[in-house]
Design an enzyme around this catalytic site. Structure first.
Site, PDB file in Angstrom:
ATOM      1  N   ASN A  44      44.373  37.302  42.429  1.00 58.20           N
ATOM      2  CA  ASN A  44      45.407  38.346  42.456  1.00 58.20           C
ATOM      3  C   ASN A  44      44.888  39.771  42.254  1.00 58.20           C
ATOM      4  O   ASN A  44      45.617  40.643  41.788  1.00 58.20           O
ATOM      5  CB  ASN A  44      46.487  38.047  41.399  1.00 58.20           C
ATOM      6  CG  ASN A  44      47.258  36.785  41.708  1.00 58.20           C
ATOM      7  OD1 ASN A  44      47.160  36.250  42.804  1.00 58.20           O
ATOM      8  ND2 ASN A  44      48.009  36.295  40.747  1.00 58.20           N
ATOM      9  N   HIS A  52      40.957  33.480  34.985  1.00 57.40           N
ATOM     10  CA  HIS A  52      41.780  34.117  36.028  1.00 57.40           C
ATOM     11  C   HIS A  52      40.872  34.916  36.952  1.00 57.40           C
ATOM     12  O   HIS A  52      40.381  35.986  36.606  1.00 57.40           O
ATOM     13  CB  HIS A  52      42.798  35.033  35.355  1.00 57.40           C
ATOM     14  CG  HIS A  52      43.895  35.512  36.263  1.00 57.40           C
ATOM     15  ND1 HIS A  52      43.921  35.282  37.616  1.00 57.40           N
ATOM     16  CD2 HIS A  52      45.027  36.232  35.992  1.00 57.40           C
ATOM     17  CE1 HIS A  52      45.001  35.835  38.136  1.00 57.40           C
ATOM     18  NE2 HIS A  52      45.692  36.407  37.175  1.00 57.40           N
ATOM     19  N   TYR A  65      42.682  41.023  40.206  1.00 59.04           N
ATOM     20  CA  TYR A  65      42.224  41.450  38.886  1.00 59.04           C
ATOM     21  C   TYR A  65      40.697  41.453  38.862  1.00 59.04           C
ATOM     22  O   TYR A  65      40.046  41.260  39.892  1.00 59.04           O
ATOM     23  CB  TYR A  65      42.885  40.593  37.815  1.00 59.04           C
ATOM     24  CG  TYR A  65      44.390  40.764  37.819  1.00 59.04           C
ATOM     25  CD1 TYR A  65      44.965  42.008  37.519  1.00 59.04           C
ATOM     26  CD2 TYR A  65      45.243  39.728  38.185  1.00 59.04           C
ATOM     27  CE1 TYR A  65      46.343  42.195  37.561  1.00 59.04           C
ATOM     28  CE2 TYR A  65      46.626  39.910  38.229  1.00 59.04           C
ATOM     29  CZ  TYR A  65      47.162  41.146  37.917  1.00 59.04           C
ATOM     30  OH  TYR A  65      48.526  41.349  37.968  1.00 59.04           O
ATOM     31  N   THR A 117      53.522  35.949  33.840  1.00 62.01           N
ATOM     32  CA  THR A 117      53.573  37.115  32.959  1.00 62.01           C
ATOM     33  C   THR A 117      55.032  37.451  32.652  1.00 62.01           C
ATOM     34  O   THR A 117      55.836  37.633  33.554  1.00 62.01           O
ATOM     35  CB  THR A 117      52.876  38.311  33.628  1.00 62.01           C
ATOM     36  OG1 THR A 117      51.527  37.932  33.906  1.00 62.01           O
ATOM     37  CG2 THR A 117      52.871  39.508  32.716  1.00 62.01           C
ATOM     38  N   ASN A 146      48.056  43.285  44.693  1.00 60.39           N
ATOM     39  CA  ASN A 146      47.103  44.300  44.224  1.00 60.39           C
ATOM     40  C   ASN A 146      46.166  44.762  45.336  1.00 60.39           C
ATOM     41  O   ASN A 146      45.002  45.080  45.096  1.00 60.39           O
ATOM     42  CB  ASN A 146      46.307  43.811  43.012  1.00 60.39           C
ATOM     43  CG  ASN A 146      47.074  43.955  41.719  1.00 60.39           C
ATOM     44  OD1 ASN A 146      47.837  44.908  41.533  1.00 60.39           O
ATOM     45  ND2 ASN A 146      46.892  43.003  40.804  1.00 60.39           N
TER      46      ASN A 146
END
Length: 368
Positions: A183, A180, A185, A31, A240
């Site tokens: 992490n 994805h 999400y 990112t 996270n």
């Protein structure tokens, strides 16, 4: 005398399904926050990706599948015509160097904030807040909020959003997509018991927690051939505020289920550079090799030497290098010639708009 490079498996070609890769070095999703105009990819991004086409495979930065998926300032999208047209330019630049390119499909889930959504709360499997200090928002750093638990009847629309995003990616010319599911999400938070406390068909048992990822994959493979679809997982990750006590059981189950499809690959963040939840022994690529027959990409903290060893030992088929490729657009040439690497850039430059810390790194040949 034998050329040492001829013995390098990391730098040797690899057949990824029906794609021929010139080497086994992968540029992973990174990112970078340069899509400053409504998430539309721009000429600066074309330059950035095209600079790094010495690798065997490029996987783009995480790309939002819908407005609801947004959660990172100036990250790109793939849900409008303008997004798709912008990505076409990136694809054209990368393909001009004969490098395959996958788009990573991303939904931030609870890692987002209401300021991305006109005051509406971010969505998640359950109303469980990230226990970290702050989140970066369009209004600057703000405290994390408790997300809204998705209603069961809302989930089919999210699956449809993934499918539509895959259709747009195909329209843009991408060779494939990566789902994805890492992490912390949205998809990862459905998989993990720490963040999924639902009582419907998407919660409780491992089978139920896997259901959303399964539905997303089965939607996406109606768009791309299954051998052009990869999945990213982070079994050791704490990013996270993740890490579940049943992590090993969960991720081995998921990998075994994914094995049935014939995917392009699974992309495992096995390294601990991003942090480790310390709920047991770290999971290794060897464990995944026992249950997944397809290609495996290792990632997180690898050096040229440790990557070579992982491939020579049959633990990984390809290895992704994140931070080294930020500052070394000619990373493969540096590996091949034993040239020193540029230093990793200051973290403050990773996500800031503009060329600095993005497209202004010299190649070895231009600096010597």
């Amino acid at each position: 005398m034998t050329d040492p490079l001829s013995l390098s498996k990391l730098l040797s070609p690899f057949e990824l399904g029906d794609l021929s890769l010139k080497n086994r070095v992968v540029m992973p999703p990174l990112t970078r926050g340069r899509a400053v105009n409504l998430g539309i990819p721009n000429d600066l991004m074309v330059e950035y990706y095209t600079q790094r086409t010495g690798v065997g495979l490029i996987i783009t930065e995480g790309t939002f599948i819908s407005p609801q998926a947004n959660g990172w300032v100036n990250a790109p999208g793939i849900y409008t015509l303008e997004h798709t047209e912008g990505w076409k330019k990136v694809v054209s630049g990368v393909h001009s160097k004969n490098t395959p390119l996958f788009l990573q499909l991303w939904h931030c889930g609870r890692a987002s904030h209401s300021s991305f959504h006109d005051g509406k709360l971010a969505v998640a499997p359950s109303a469980i807040k990230i226990n970290e200090e702050y989140v970066h928002t369009p209004q600057g750093k703000q405290p994390h909020e408790t997300p809204r638990a998705l209603e069961t009847e809302e989930i089919p629309q999210i699956v449809e959003d993934y499918k539509k995003a895959a259709e747009n990616a195909k329209q843009a010319g991408f060779d494939g997509v990566e789902v994805h599911s890492a992490n912390g999400y949205l998809l990862d938070s459905f998989l993990q018991s720490k963040t999924n406390q639902r009582t419907d068909n998407y919660g409780g048992s491992i089978e139920n927690r896997y259901r959303l990822l399964k539905e997303v994959i089965e939607a996406v493979i109606t768009v791309f051939p299954v051998n052009r679809v990869g999945v990213r997982l982070s079994p050791n990750g704490v990013f996270n505020d993740m890490g579940s006590v049943d992590y090993r059981e969960t991720f081995l189950y998921v990998a075994k289920e994914l094995n049935s499809y014939g995917l392009a690959y699974i992309h495992i963040l096995d390294g601990l550079e991003f942090g480790f939840h310390e709920l047991g022994e770290p999971m290794t690529l060897a464990e995944f090799k026992n249950v997944f027959d397809g290609p495996i990409i290792g990632n997180c903290g690898y050096t040229q030497e440790t990557a070579e060893a992982a491939i020579q030992e049959g633990l990984a088929d390809l290895v992704a290098f994140g931070r080294p490729i930020l500052s070394n657009p000619d990373l493969v040439d540096r590996f091949a010639n034993n040239w020193p690497l540029n230093p990793i850039p200051d973290v403050k430059l990773w996500y800031s708009p503009g060329k600095e810390g993005y497209t202004d790194f010299p190649t070895y040949k231009t600096e010597n």
